[in-house]
Design a protein around this motif. Structure first.
Motif, mmCIF file in Angstrom:
data_model
loop_
_atom_site.group_PDB
_atom_site.id
_atom_site.type_symbol
_atom_site.label_atom_id
_atom_site.label_comp_id
_atom_site.label_asym_id
_atom_site.label_seq_id
_atom_site.Cartn_x
_atom_site.Cartn_y
_atom_site.Cartn_z
ATOM 1 N N ARG A 172 -49.844 2.789 39.771
ATOM 2 C CA ARG A 172 -48.651 2.718 38.919
ATOM 3 C C ARG A 172 -47.567 3.656 39.435
ATOM 4 N N ARG A 173 -47.988 4.844 39.885
ATOM 5 C CA ARG A 173 -47.027 5.788 40.447
ATOM 6 C C ARG A 173 -46.458 5.259 41.751
ATOM 7 N N LEU A 174 -47.292 4.614 42.543
ATOM 8 C CA LEU A 174 -46.835 4.052 43.810
ATOM 9 C C LEU A 174 -45.782 2.979 43.576
ATOM 10 N N SER B 219 -32.010 -3.264 29.480
ATOM 11 C CA SER B 219 -31.458 -1.937 29.242
ATOM 12 C C SER B 219 -31.708 -1.031 30.441
ATOM 13 N N GLN B 220 -30.868 -0.020 30.591
ATOM 14 C CA GLN B 220 -31.086 0.966 31.645
ATOM 15 C C GLN B 220 -32.394 1.715 31.406
ATOM 16 N N GLY B 221 -32.743 1.855 30.133
ATOM 17 C CA GLY B 221 -33.992 2.528 29.792
ATOM 18 C C GLY B 221 -35.207 1.813 30.357
ATOM 19 N N LYS B 222 -35.128 0.482 30.429
ATOM 20 C CA LYS B 222 -36.258 -0.269 30.972
ATOM 21 C C LYS B 222 -36.425 0.025 32.455
ATOM 22 N N ILE B 223 -35.328 0.107 33.168
ATOM 23 C CA ILE B 223 -35.401 0.441 34.592
ATOM 24 C C ILE B 223 -35.908 1.870 34.767
ATOM 25 N N ALA B 224 -35.437 2.784 33.902
ATOM 26 C CA ALA B 224 -35.873 4.178 33.983
ATOM 27 C C ALA B 224 -37.367 4.288 33.713
ATOM 28 N N ASN B 225 -37.851 3.587 32.703
ATOM 29 C CA ASN B 225 -39.279 3.631 32.386
ATOM 30 C C ASN B 225 -40.117 3.014 33.493
ATOM 31 N N ARG C 97 -43.885 4.726 33.320
ATOM 32 C CA ARG C 97 -44.268 4.565 31.906
ATOM 33 C C ARG C 97 -44.605 3.101 31.607
ATOM 34 N N ASN C 98 -43.872 2.194 32.245
ATOM 35 C CA ASN C 98 -44.103 0.768 32.030
ATOM 36 C C ASN C 98 -44.461 0.084 33.339
ATOM 37 N N LEU C 99 -45.257 -0.957 33.233
ATOM 38 C CA LEU C 99 -45.610 -1.764 34.399
ATOM 39 C C LEU C 99 -44.913 -3.116 34.243
ATOM 40 N N PRO C 100 -44.105 -3.524 35.228
ATOM 41 C CA PRO C 100 -43.334 -4.759 35.080
ATOM 42 C C PRO C 100 -44.187 -6.016 35.260
ATOM 43 N N ARG C 101 -43.710 -7.100 34.700
ATOM 44 C CA ARG C 101 -44.341 -8.392 34.970
ATOM 45 C C ARG C 101 -43.972 -8.824 36.379
ATOM 46 N N LEU C 102 -44.797 -9.665 36.969
ATOM 47 C CA LEU C 102 -44.574 -10.097 38.345
ATOM 48 C C LEU C 102 -43.227 -10.798 38.493
ATOM 49 N N GLU C 103 -42.875 -11.652 37.514
ATOM 50 C CA GLU C 103 -41.609 -12.374 37.595
ATOM 51 C C GLU C 103 -40.429 -11.406 37.624
ATOM 52 N N PHE C 104 -40.530 -10.347 36.837
ATOM 53 C CA PHE C 104 -39.460 -9.352 36.770
ATOM 54 C C PHE C 104 -39.323 -8.634 38.110
ATOM 55 N N ILE C 105 -40.440 -8.243 38.671
ATOM 56 C CA ILE C 105 -40.385 -7.461 39.906
ATOM 57 C C ILE C 105 -39.959 -8.326 41.090
ATOM 58 N N GLU C 106 -40.310 -9.602 41.069
ATOM 59 C CA GLU C 106 -39.877 -10.505 42.143
ATOM 60 C C GLU C 106 -38.354 -10.615 42.149
ATOM 61 N N GLY D 297 -55.471 12.861 26.336
ATOM 62 C CA GLY D 297 -54.854 12.929 27.651
ATOM 63 C C GLY D 297 -55.849 13.016 28.789
ATOM 64 N N LEU D 298 -57.132 13.250 28.477
ATOM 65 C CA LEU D 298 -58.130 13.389 29.540
ATOM 66 C C LEU D 298 -58.326 12.091 30.307
ATOM 67 N N GLN D 299 -58.227 10.970 29.619
ATOM 68 C CA GLN D 299 -58.393 9.673 30.260
ATOM 69 C C GLN D 299 -57.358 9.488 31.367
ATOM 70 N N THR D 300 -56.121 9.862 31.087
ATOM 71 C CA THR D 300 -55.063 9.767 32.094
ATOM 72 C C THR D 300 -55.351 10.690 33.263
ATOM 73 N N PHE D 301 -55.803 11.905 32.950
ATOM 74 C CA PHE D 301 -56.105 12.874 33.999
ATOM 75 C C PHE D 301 -57.193 12.360 34.932
ATOM 76 N N ILE D 302 -58.250 11.781 34.378
ATOM 77 C CA ILE D 302 -59.352 11.287 35.198
ATOM 78 C C ILE D 302 -58.876 10.166 36.109
ATOM 79 N N GLY D 303 -58.018 9.293 35.578
ATOM 80 C CA GLY D 303 -57.485 8.209 36.409
ATOM 81 C C GLY D 303 -56.661 8.722 37.564
ATOM 82 N N LEU D 304 -55.847 9.756 37.302
ATOM 83 C CA LEU D 304 -55.032 10.341 38.362
ATOM 84 C C LEU D 304 -55.893 11.124 39.349
#
Length: 283
Positions: free
Chosen positions: A11-13, A39-45, A50-59, A98-105
């Motif tokens: 997700r970070r990548l 919204s600009q907020g959607k691009i910022a997220n 914070r958000n993962l885009p749908r494939l159609e959006f990212i294409e 928050g531990l779940q996020t930490f373990i994933g990272l």
């Protein structure tokens, strides 16, 4: 990106990759949002993971950035980012918020470095030592084995056959002198640290009590680094009730300075191995 990358790191990548492509194309977030009719907020997220885009959006976004050739790569990345993992099934009622996020990272990090003032790092605890630590935290009996097993699963990152996690830990001598469990438990823990210190991907330094006051007295922390260009990493600080994250570069730089200072103050890795051996003889 190494093959052990977890969905959390992918997700970070995606986020950093899209940010760089937008900047390369010469667009602001507002201009990208106007084109995408969002919204600009959607691009910022999207760009702060914070958000993962749908494939159609990212294409559509990649075509706007004149990066249509990247579509197959991002299609694969999105599939990986949406995969379920064993830590997705962690119980929120049994683990730190928050531990779940930490373990994933942590699972997808290329390197972790940090200072541990009171205890041996969880990534390096034996099951007997971990059991006593959890019990000392006044956890219910039903949570005890769950949390011990969880720490054991995390440790597999250090010895996996492909791209093992690189760990560089500075441990305060006071943590080694604190009696956790009986003599057999402490012996097993010290022996485990000696064994880990022999791994090419593990560096352990002991900060002797004789150094007196030092920057690490403010508390334990870990810095996670990822194989992602321009990603400064994250700082993880654990409290009794939740995990606290620092992701802004100035904050990470401060902790990095503290870590470098502690490395300079602490015994060298070779000296630390000798100290661990000496403490074993004293038991």
């Amino acid at each position: 990106m190494h093959v052990n990358a977890s969905p959390a790191v992918v997700r970070r990548l995606v986020a950093y990759g899209l940010t760089n492509l937008r900047k390369r194309a010469g667009y602001s977030q507002a201009e990208a949002a106007k084109y995408m009719r969002c919204s600009q907020g959607k691009i910022a997220n999207l760009e702060n993971s914070r958000n993962l885009p749908r494939l159609e959006f990212i294409e559509k976004l990649l075509r706007h950035y004149d990066a249509e050739d990247e579509i197959p790569r991002y299609t694969e990345l999105l599939e990986t980012a949406e995969q379920r993992t064993w830590w997705d099934r962690l119980s929120d009622t049994k683990t730190l918020v928050g531990l779940q996020t930490f373990i994933g990272l942590e699972d997808g990090a290329s390197k972790t470095e940090g200072f541990h003032a009171l205890l041996v790092p969880g990534l390096m605890q034996t099951s007997d030592y971990a059991r006593e630590v959890v019990r000392g935290g006044q956890q219910s009996d039903s949570d005890l084995e769950y949390k011990v097993e969880l720490r054991g699963r995390r440790q597999q990152a250090l010895t996996r056959s492909t791209d093992p996690l690189h760990a560089w830990m500075v441990i305060d001598e006071c943590a080694l002198d604190r009696r956790i469990g009986d003599t057999a438990t402490m012996r097993g823990q010290l022996e485990h640290l000696v064994e880990l210190a022999e791994l090419d991907n593990v560096q352990i330094q002991i900060c002797p009590a004789s150094v007196g006051p030092h920057p690490g007295l403010t508390g334990t922390f870990e810095i996670l680094h990822f194989p992602i260009p321009e990603d400064p990493g994250v700082v993880y600080v654990e409290t009794r009730v939740r995990a606290v994250w620092f992701e802004d570069k100035p904050e990470i730089d401060q902790y990095t300075q503290v870590m470098n200072h502690l490395r300079a103050l602490a015994n060298t890795p070779e000296e630390s191995k000798k100290l661990l051996t000496e403490k074993l003889k004293e038991l």
